[in-house]
Write an enzyme that holds these catalytic residues in place. Structure first.
Site, PDB file in Angstrom:
ATOM      1  N   SER A 160       0.736  -1.325  -0.110  1.00  0.00           N
ATOM      2  CA  SER A 160       0.041   0.141   0.021  1.00  0.00           C
ATOM      3  C   SER A 160       0.728   1.188   0.008  1.00  0.00           C
ATOM      4  CB  SER A 160      -0.937   0.059   1.144  1.00  0.00           C
ATOM      5  OG  SER A 160      -0.165  -0.080   2.433  1.00  0.00           O
ATOM      6  N   LYS A 220     -11.558   0.616  -1.744  1.00  0.00           N
ATOM      7  CA  LYS A 220     -10.760   1.073  -2.684  1.00  0.00           C
ATOM      8  C   LYS A 220     -11.349   1.119  -4.003  1.00  0.00           C
ATOM      9  CE  LYS A 220      -7.256   0.209   0.806  1.00  0.00           C
ATOM     10  NZ  LYS A 220      -8.164  -0.012   1.975  1.00  0.00           N
ATOM     11  N   HIS A 271      -5.150  -3.340  -2.216  1.00  0.00           N
ATOM     12  CA  HIS A 271      -4.605  -2.402  -3.372  1.00  0.00           C
ATOM     13  C   HIS A 271      -4.482  -3.052  -4.924  1.00  0.00           C
ATOM     14  CE1 HIS A 271      -4.090   0.638  -0.238  1.00  0.00           C
ATOM     15  NE2 HIS A 271      -3.921  -0.449   0.559  1.00  0.00           N
TER      16      HIS A 271
END
Length: 395
Positions: free
Chosen positions: A183, A242, A211
């Site tokens: 990340s 995300k 991610h």
């Protein structure tokens, strides 16, 4: 003061930074997580968001969330284990399992709770957990709640991982847990080697793809898909905050593992379930991701351009392989000053400072969204170049 109050009062770092005018946290945003956000009534270029596909403010997700609220209300008012399972939870879990090529999936209320609950639950007594030193905090915390012996290995250091695996008891349960895309550093785990070692030493592999979804893999399916190792990765974890523009998390695995987690994972059983609006938004986001591959393609066009531009201007961006771009500063005060100066110039970026990283690894995290334009990216790079030169971070 009580002893507890004295300890809390002795923490003065944040107050000291505020006094210098360079405190970078809890900055209020007055709009959705778009390429341009409102702050103090002004337009600011957002390069600090995790909304990689740019879906968190998409009208289609909003509409799906609204319709779910109309039908189911704002809360499930209980845990999945008892009264908090809706038909749309089950539909989403089936969709997630198909997406990542596993038997089953189960959703948690947040990504943090997912890793906390899974790692602690599968960290059996007399077992072992092996973690990359740069794994997310929730993985580390999950290991601390487990009964296993826990070992960290230096970031992406496969030789050390093998040495630690070699020392483990052959018949003991062993779990290797890594991020797919890291990340802060933006690099990708060496999954082929990890899977090779897992097979050699009888370990299971868990990948945190928080991610990676929407970023790498076929149709944005993540790290295992990226390497063609879906059948070799035992547990695939993801978050919804995300690329999927919502809130929550999930774990996908074979049906025996999921069944065990559904009846033993404490952060699942003893926590309220994902609200209907979040469930509906995630489901819509997955549909959009699969039907609009041009989003991911544009994200990579931006990423390749940004890597090239930053490097050509003398920025140290480490070993990033993704839309997460660390701009190494290696000085805490300069880092915080650069963040403040950038905001004054209309660019939102985020600092990563000790204790999150060692003092010589202080970075500014620059992250891209599929909804950024190339012009917005170039504008931000130009402004950051001037700031970094003024602060003598680059020449």
């Amino acid at each position: 003061m009580t002893p507890l109050e004295k300890i809390c009062a002795s923490y003065t770092l944040a107050t000291e930074v505020k006094a210098k005018g360079i405190y970078p946290y809890y900055r209020p945003i007055e709009s959705g997580q778009d390429p341009l956000v409102k702050m103090g009534g002004k337009d600011v270029l957002m390069f600090g968001s995790n909304s990689y596909l740019g879906l968190s403010d998409d009208p289609r997700l909003k509409e799906a969330a609204i319709e779910a609220i109309k039908k189911y209300g704002t809360s499930c008012s209980g845990s999945r284990f008892l009264n908090g399972t809706l038909d749309i939870h089950l539909e989403l879990e089936e969709k997630l399992a198909r997406l990542v090529g596993k038997d089953e999936a189960v959703t948690y209320s947040t990504g943090f709770q997912t890793n906390l609950g899974v790692v602690s639950c599968l960290g059996f007594r007399d077992g072992y957990i092996f973690m990359d030193a740069l794994d997310h905090a929730c993985i580390i915390d999950g290991s601390r709640l487990s009964f296993s012996k826990c070992f960290k290995f230096p970031h992406n250091d496969m030789d050390t991982l093998e040495k630690k695996l070699r020392r483990a008891l052959k018949r003991a349960p062993k779990l290797i847990v890594v991020d797919g895309i890291y990340s802060m550093e933006g690099d990708i785990a060496p999954l082929p080697k990890i899977c090779e070692l897992a097979e050699k030493y009888g370990a299971n592999v868990m990948v945190d793809d928080a991610h990676a979804f929407g970023v790498i893999g076929e149709g944005g399916r993540g790290t295992a898909s990226h390497f063609g190792l879906t059948d070799k990765v035992d547990l695939i974890m993801g978050t919804f905050s995300k690329s999927f523009g919502s809130l929550g998390g999930f774990i996908a695995a074979d049906r025996n593992i999921i069944n065990y987690l559904k009846h033993n994972s404490r952060s699942l059983i003893f926590s309220a379930s994902m609200p209907p609006a979040n469930v509906a938004a995630v489901s819509k986001a997955i549909d959009i991701m699969l039907s609009e591959p041009e989003r991911t393609q544009h994200l990579w066009d931006l990423t390749n351009h940004a890597h090239e531009e930053f490097r050509s201007r003398g920025f140290d961006i480490g070993h990033t392989q993704s839309p997460i771009i660390p701009l190494f500063v290696r000085d805490t005060e300069k880092c915080l000053t650069a963040v403040r100066m950038a905001l004054e110039e209309g660019v939102f970026i985020t600092p990563v400072i000790p204790p999150a990283v060692p003092p010589d690894s202080v970075i500014i995290r620059f992250a891209l969204m599929a909804t950024h334009t190339m012009e917005q990216l170039d504008e931000a790079i130009e402004k950051l170049t001037k700031i970094f030169r003024k602060l003598e971070i680059i020449k």
